[in-house]
Motif scaffolding. Structure first.
Motif, PDB file in Angstrom:
ATOM      1  N   PRO A 199       0.848  -1.201   0.000  1.00 15.27           N
ATOM      2  CA  PRO A 199       0.000   0.000   0.000  1.00 15.27           C
ATOM      3  C   PRO A 199       0.881   1.247   0.000  1.00 15.27           C
ATOM      4  CG  PRO A 199      -0.671  -1.553   1.721  1.00 15.27           C
ATOM      5  CD  PRO A 199       0.639  -2.037   1.192  1.00 15.27           C
ATOM      6  N   PRO A 200       0.559   2.238  -0.821  1.00 18.54           N
ATOM      7  CA  PRO A 200       1.399   3.440  -0.880  1.00 18.54           C
ATOM      8  C   PRO A 200       1.476   4.189   0.443  1.00 18.54           C
ATOM      9  CG  PRO A 200      -0.660   3.726  -2.103  1.00 18.54           C
ATOM     10  CD  PRO A 200      -0.553   2.285  -1.763  1.00 18.54           C
ATOM     11  N   ASP A 201       0.447   4.039   1.286  1.00 19.34           N
ATOM     12  CA  ASP A 201       0.452   4.735   2.577  1.00 19.34           C
ATOM     13  C   ASP A 201       1.039   3.879   3.703  1.00 19.34           C
ATOM     14  OD1 ASP A 201      -1.578   2.894   2.501  1.00 19.34           O
ATOM     15  OD2 ASP A 201      -3.006   4.110   3.623  1.00 19.34           O
ATOM     16  N   THR A 205       5.197  -2.836   4.688  1.00 16.99           N
ATOM     17  CA  THR A 205       4.283  -3.760   5.371  1.00 16.99           C
ATOM     18  C   THR A 205       4.007  -5.024   4.563  1.00 16.99           C
ATOM     19  OG1 THR A 205       2.368  -2.586   4.461  1.00 16.99           O
ATOM     20  CG2 THR A 205       3.160  -1.899   6.643  1.00 16.99           C
ATOM     21  N   GLY A 206       4.533  -5.116   3.345  1.00 17.07           N
ATOM     22  CA  GLY A 206       4.281  -6.290   2.522  1.00 17.07           C
ATOM     23  C   GLY A 206       3.070  -6.110   1.628  1.00 17.07           C
ATOM     24  N   ALA A 207       2.678  -7.181   0.955  1.00 19.46           N
ATOM     25  CA  ALA A 207       1.589  -7.129  -0.022  1.00 19.46           C
ATOM     26  C   ALA A 207       0.289  -6.648   0.616  1.00 19.46           C
ATOM     27  CB  ALA A 207       1.378  -8.511  -0.638  1.00 19.46           C
ATOM     28  N   ALA A 208      -0.432  -5.825  -0.142  1.00 19.39           N
ATOM     29  CA  ALA A 208      -1.710  -5.310   0.355  1.00 19.39           C
ATOM     30  C   ALA A 208      -2.733  -6.431   0.515  1.00 19.39           C
ATOM     31  CB  ALA A 208      -2.238  -4.238  -0.592  1.00 19.39           C
TER      32      ALA A 208
END
Length: 521
Positions: A199-201, A205-208
């Motif tokens: 996630p761009p935000d 954190t890894g894959a959305a």
């Protein structure tokens, strides 16, 4: 190939799905029946799709009716593809497309959705990562896979549902874990598959989106072994692609029905957006990004933003002419058709809704095809160009005029607080040594299960427990804390909307009711 020797019919237990006593029964139909008989499936009738039926006061889709419609569409697509001689060889080469498989996977695909729909998913993910330190966080698709392989006890081994390889593989919309599998991870591809990018935000954190936690990684690798050499590690099976496409079709249509019924989807606002874009398409295309952003509240601008986003993310598929035709088609069918007359519960109004739904479902299902070498942004099963653009516009209308409404946001903020408070209360209960013997039995059993899983992972593959920050468990107490967190999340995710609210009332002392059904699953 005889089913007894077909690797696609192998179950988690290692046994084939077609025994000599039931040669006439498809093992995949057995899987479908196991899913439909699961209490996790029954609970979906009390789980929000977009808004709760109790909140709207009217009959709207829930996760159960959504899953049934996805299963209908998925089976129709699979049966249609199997009647096209030119596709049979390609489908067989890619691993097969059995209608019973896609129907079972479609029924199972939302088993893991928590209370309050996608809002609940976001809240539990945040709590899992930040409060409990779970590198996997929470994801509805991964939770569904965890249920059928691990936490449901209605299977013959009391560990998952013991489904066949084909059905478990067909549930994997996103056949990777959040951070570690496969290597290289699909988020690192030049054009990552849908859902694989971070996630761009939330960088790092890894894959959305992902379909498997590290606790079920062995199940993922087992079911994908059959497809090695047929599919890339990050590609959906054909059956998963059918299910995913059917999910898109159902989502694009029935949520619009719901909000027309409720009176939220207003003719004037949708008409202004679509007509303004059609009348001013060239002028809007000439606006700079800054000008477009500054004018975002004006009609037509949001649709122009969608057009540009499609070019940025799906340039392989987007076509400006097809996009304009899709906007005109949706205007004709939705604005000038369905929304032109307010829904009043009359026979005529019900027939208008039914006609809209059946026409669009048939149009989209009939347009589905198979391509042997798709882009990384697509599965092997695809909508035709015109219909792909129409689905993008239909989903846009739902997002722009329903999901982004301030009144829905107000409602959801309350639900987010409810879930957060419930998770915190259950964690406090689970860590209270004076009350440990009086935990709900289901929560106690989930803690025991997760402790076994995380202890094994800490011993054999500790790297899978390390988050994106590099932090990981440093001893038995840390491992038990991770397991407790996963168990609390598993428990809350298995509740209905009403069960979650009632349980919070009970555990916080806001009700005098002694018994609650929140422990029965």
């Amino acid at each position: 190939m005889h089913r007894d020797h077909d690797p696609r019919t192998l179950r988690r237990s290692g046994h084939g799905g077609g025994g000599t006593a039931d040669l006439a029964t498809s093992p995949y139909r057995v899987d479908r029946d196991r899913v439909a008989s699961s209490p996790f499936f029954a609970r979906l009738g009390g789980v929000t799709q977009v808004v709760s039926s109790t909140g709207s006061g009217l009959l709207v889709h829930n996760r159960l009716t959504h899953s049934l419609k996805v299963a209908q569409a998925a089976r129709a697509i699979a049966e249609r593809l199997n009647t096209r001689p030119e596709l049979v060889g390609v489908i067989d080469k890619l691993g097969g497309c059995d209608p019973d498989v896609v129907e079972a996977a479609a029924l199972a695909h939302d088993l893991g959705h928590p209370p309050f729909g996608h809002l609940g998913e976001q809240v539990l993910d945040r709590l899992a990562r930040h409060r409990f330190g779970l590198s996997d966080g929470f994801e509805g698709n991964a939770q569904s896979f965890r249920i059928v392989t691990t936490t449901d006890v209605r299977g013959p081994k009391a560990l998952g549902l013991d489904l066949t390889v084909a059905v478990r593989a067909a549930m994997l919309k996103y056949p990777w874990t959040r951070l570690s599998y496969p290597t290289p991870h699909p988020r690192d591809l030049p054009a990552p598959p849908r859902g694989a990018a971070e996630p761009p935000d939330a960088p790092g954190t890894g894959a959305a989106k992902f379909s498997t936690y590290v606790t079920e990684l062995d199940d993922l690798t087992q079911v994908r072994d059959f497809y090695t050499g047929r599919l890339e590690p990050w590609q959906q099976t054909v059956e998963a692609s059918v299910m995913d496409t059917a999910d898109d079709i159902a989502y694009a249509i029935h949520d619009l029905e719901d909000f027309h019924r409720v009176g939220v989807l207003q003719h004037a606002t949708v008409s202004a957006e679509l007509n303004t874009w059609l009348d001013q398409a060239l002028d809007l295309a000439a606006l700079s990004a800054a000008e477009l952003a500054a004018q975002q509240r004006r009609p037509g601008r949001s649709l122009e933003t969608l057009r540009r986003r499609l070019h940025a993310k799906d340039s392989w598929a987007v076509d400006d002419g097809a996009f304009a035709h899709a906007v005109a088609k949706v205007r004709s069918e939705l604005v000038d058709g369905l929304l032109a007359v307010p829904f009043d519960g009359s026979v005529e109004a019900e027939q208008a809704v039914a006609g809209f739904s059946s026409r669009w479902t048939r149009r989209l299902v009939d347009s589905v095809g198979v391509i042997e070498e798709p882009t990384t942004r697509s599965g092997h099963v695809v909508l035709a160009t015109a219909q792909w653009h129409e689905v993008q516009v239909l989903k846009f209308v739902h997002r722009r005029f329903v999901l982004l409404r301030p009144d829905l946001a107000l409602h959801q903020r309350g639900q987010a607080r409810l879930l957060t408070a419930l998770v915190e209360a259950l964690e406090q209960w689970a860590t209270d040594r004076h009350e440990a013997d009086r935990l709900p039995r289901r929560l106690h059993d989930l803690i025991e299960l997760a402790t076994t899983e995380y202890t094994a992972l800490a011993r054999t593959d500790p790297g899978t427990l390390v988050g994106a920050t590099g932090d990981g468990p440093s001893g038995p107490d840390a491992v038990r804390a991770l397991a407790r967190g996963r168990a609390v999340v598993d428990f809350v995710a298995s509740l209905t909307d009403n069960q979650a609210a009632a349980l919070l009332d009970a555990v916080s002392g806001r009700t005098g009711q002694l018994w609650t059904d929140a422990f029965v699953l």
